[in-house]
Design a protein around this motif. Structure first.
Motif, mmCIF file in Angstrom:
data_model
loop_
_atom_site.group_PDB
_atom_site.id
_atom_site.type_symbol
_atom_site.label_atom_id
_atom_site.label_comp_id
_atom_site.label_asym_id
_atom_site.label_seq_id
_atom_site.Cartn_x
_atom_site.Cartn_y
_atom_site.Cartn_z
ATOM 1 N N GLY C 56 0.776 -1.194 -0.175
ATOM 2 C CA GLY C 56 0.084 -0.153 0.232
ATOM 3 C C GLY C 56 0.891 1.252 -0.040
ATOM 4 O O GLY C 56 0.250 2.384 -0.002
ATOM 5 N N LEU C 57 2.039 1.157 -0.138
ATOM 6 C CA LEU C 57 3.143 2.400 -0.030
ATOM 7 C C LEU C 57 4.042 2.374 -1.073
ATOM 8 O O LEU C 57 4.558 1.227 -1.684
ATOM 9 C CB LEU C 57 3.833 2.246 1.405
ATOM 10 N N LEU E 29 -9.272 6.372 -10.025
ATOM 11 C CA LEU E 29 -8.601 7.336 -11.121
ATOM 12 C C LEU E 29 -9.397 8.510 -11.335
ATOM 13 O O LEU E 29 -8.799 9.690 -11.739
ATOM 14 C CB LEU E 29 -8.342 6.546 -12.161
ATOM 15 N N VAL E 30 -10.680 8.617 -11.172
ATOM 16 C CA VAL E 30 -11.572 9.758 -11.444
ATOM 17 C C VAL E 30 -11.104 10.807 -10.471
ATOM 18 O O VAL E 30 -10.916 11.784 -10.150
ATOM 19 C CB VAL E 30 -13.040 9.602 -11.409
ATOM 20 N N GLY F 12 1.649 15.130 -15.571
ATOM 21 C CA GLY F 12 1.892 15.888 -14.180
ATOM 22 C C GLY F 12 1.326 15.261 -12.925
ATOM 23 O O GLY F 12 1.055 15.816 -12.111
ATOM 24 N N ALA F 13 1.131 13.919 -13.227
ATOM 25 C CA ALA F 13 0.714 13.136 -11.796
ATOM 26 C C ALA F 13 1.801 13.478 -10.676
ATOM 27 O O ALA F 13 3.142 13.107 -11.060
ATOM 28 C CB ALA F 13 0.322 11.800 -11.929
ATOM 29 N N ALA F 19 1.131 7.975 -4.733
ATOM 30 C CA ALA F 19 0.892 7.128 -3.691
ATOM 31 C C ALA F 19 -0.304 7.141 -3.142
ATOM 32 O O ALA F 19 -0.785 5.949 -2.605
ATOM 33 C CB ALA F 19 1.692 7.972 -2.379
ATOM 34 N N GLU F 20 -1.290 7.782 -3.617
ATOM 35 C CA GLU F 20 -2.584 7.596 -3.174
ATOM 36 C C GLU F 20 -3.464 6.577 -3.975
ATOM 37 O O GLU F 20 -4.186 5.772 -3.683
ATOM 38 C CB GLU F 20 -3.288 8.973 -3.665
ATOM 39 N N LEU F 21 -2.678 6.467 -5.348
ATOM 40 C CA LEU F 21 -3.190 5.524 -6.304
ATOM 41 C C LEU F 21 -2.869 4.103 -5.790
ATOM 42 O O LEU F 21 -3.473 3.270 -5.461
ATOM 43 C CB LEU F 21 -2.654 5.539 -7.622
#
Lengths: 70, 70, 70, 70, 70, 70
Positions: C56-57, E29-30, F12-13, F19-21
């Motif tokens: 998760g990281l 993703l949204v 630009g991610a 990390a959130e994905l």
């Protein structure tokens, strides 16, 4: 020596159609990039409908949602 | 934590041979790059003959074309 | 005609180590499955640390979390 | 809604050539399988020479080995 | 227009669970990257146990090895 | 032990969004399929705009075509 992977939903592509995809993609790579066909691989993956999602839904549900009157 | 994907045509690889591929690739990554085997994944995909193309032809047609006298 | 894709984090693999992976995987496929090396492709993808997640990281945060006293 | 991944060695494909690959593959899927171009993705990966192996060697070494007199 | 490929071992995921994965990944993703769901593909591959290796072993052998008293 | 590959255009991610994905996809697999996060890999590939095609065009050309008055 290109490697091309074509992923499509499993909905009845015939061996003849697959052979046509293989020939077409290979010809394209030969023509555009002068690649050697003998080292050009094309691999087709057919994916079950329930395993392919778009618009947040399995593809059959998604297609039905497009047909709904709003 | 490597991820290795081995794609081969489906032509009779046994579970024992697959296990040997898994062990061999993992050992290689441990030896060459000092990777941790517990986080090394090896995934084998067997691909139907009609779904693998080379030389612009499905692989069985391609093999036959090589055997032809010219 | 196998296609092998090795994905590893980008942390300093040298061209010599990559060549060793390519040779090792190819030899393995020749030995175990009697594949033809001339039509065996091995493609290595190095992935930036921030693009590889486990537990998760992102992988660097994950490794640090393992080193923490609890 | 096909997804096509074209992997080639990085040896100078121009944006125009890539656009021609994208157009050609999409047209092929429309013509052979009646796919909708608006949901046909084509993704091109260029792979560094040292990361692509064939014949048990990185591709540049392999090409040199073919040119050697025996 | 993201493409997401989820590979899991084949051990009983139901169509409902797959639909939940498709919805969950698309929503993510949204939310995080403001992607358009209509051009977000999620493809799930279920891989037979004998084709997935970890720790140098097919996954079922690996799981058994963890359960052994040492 | 899932392997998830997220492919997006490079536009630009940030490391925080990635990390959130990673966290979001991992949580989803834990929740829906009871997978072990410690053996869940998430790999993000950012793809240059010129290498991603849709509708038969590189993505930037495609987006412009949608904005055109007809």
């Amino acid at each position: 020596m290109p490697y091309v992977n074509i992923r499509i939903t499993r909905d009845g592509a015939t061996p003849e159609q697959k052979a046509e995809l293989i020939r077409g993609v290979t010809d394209l790579l030969v023509r555009v990039l002068d690649k050697n066909p003998a080292t050009t691989f094309v691999v087709i993956d057919e994916v079950a409908m329930e395993d392919w999602g778009v618009g947040g839904l399995p593809v059959e549900d998604y297609n039905r949602s497009l047909e709904q009157p709003s």
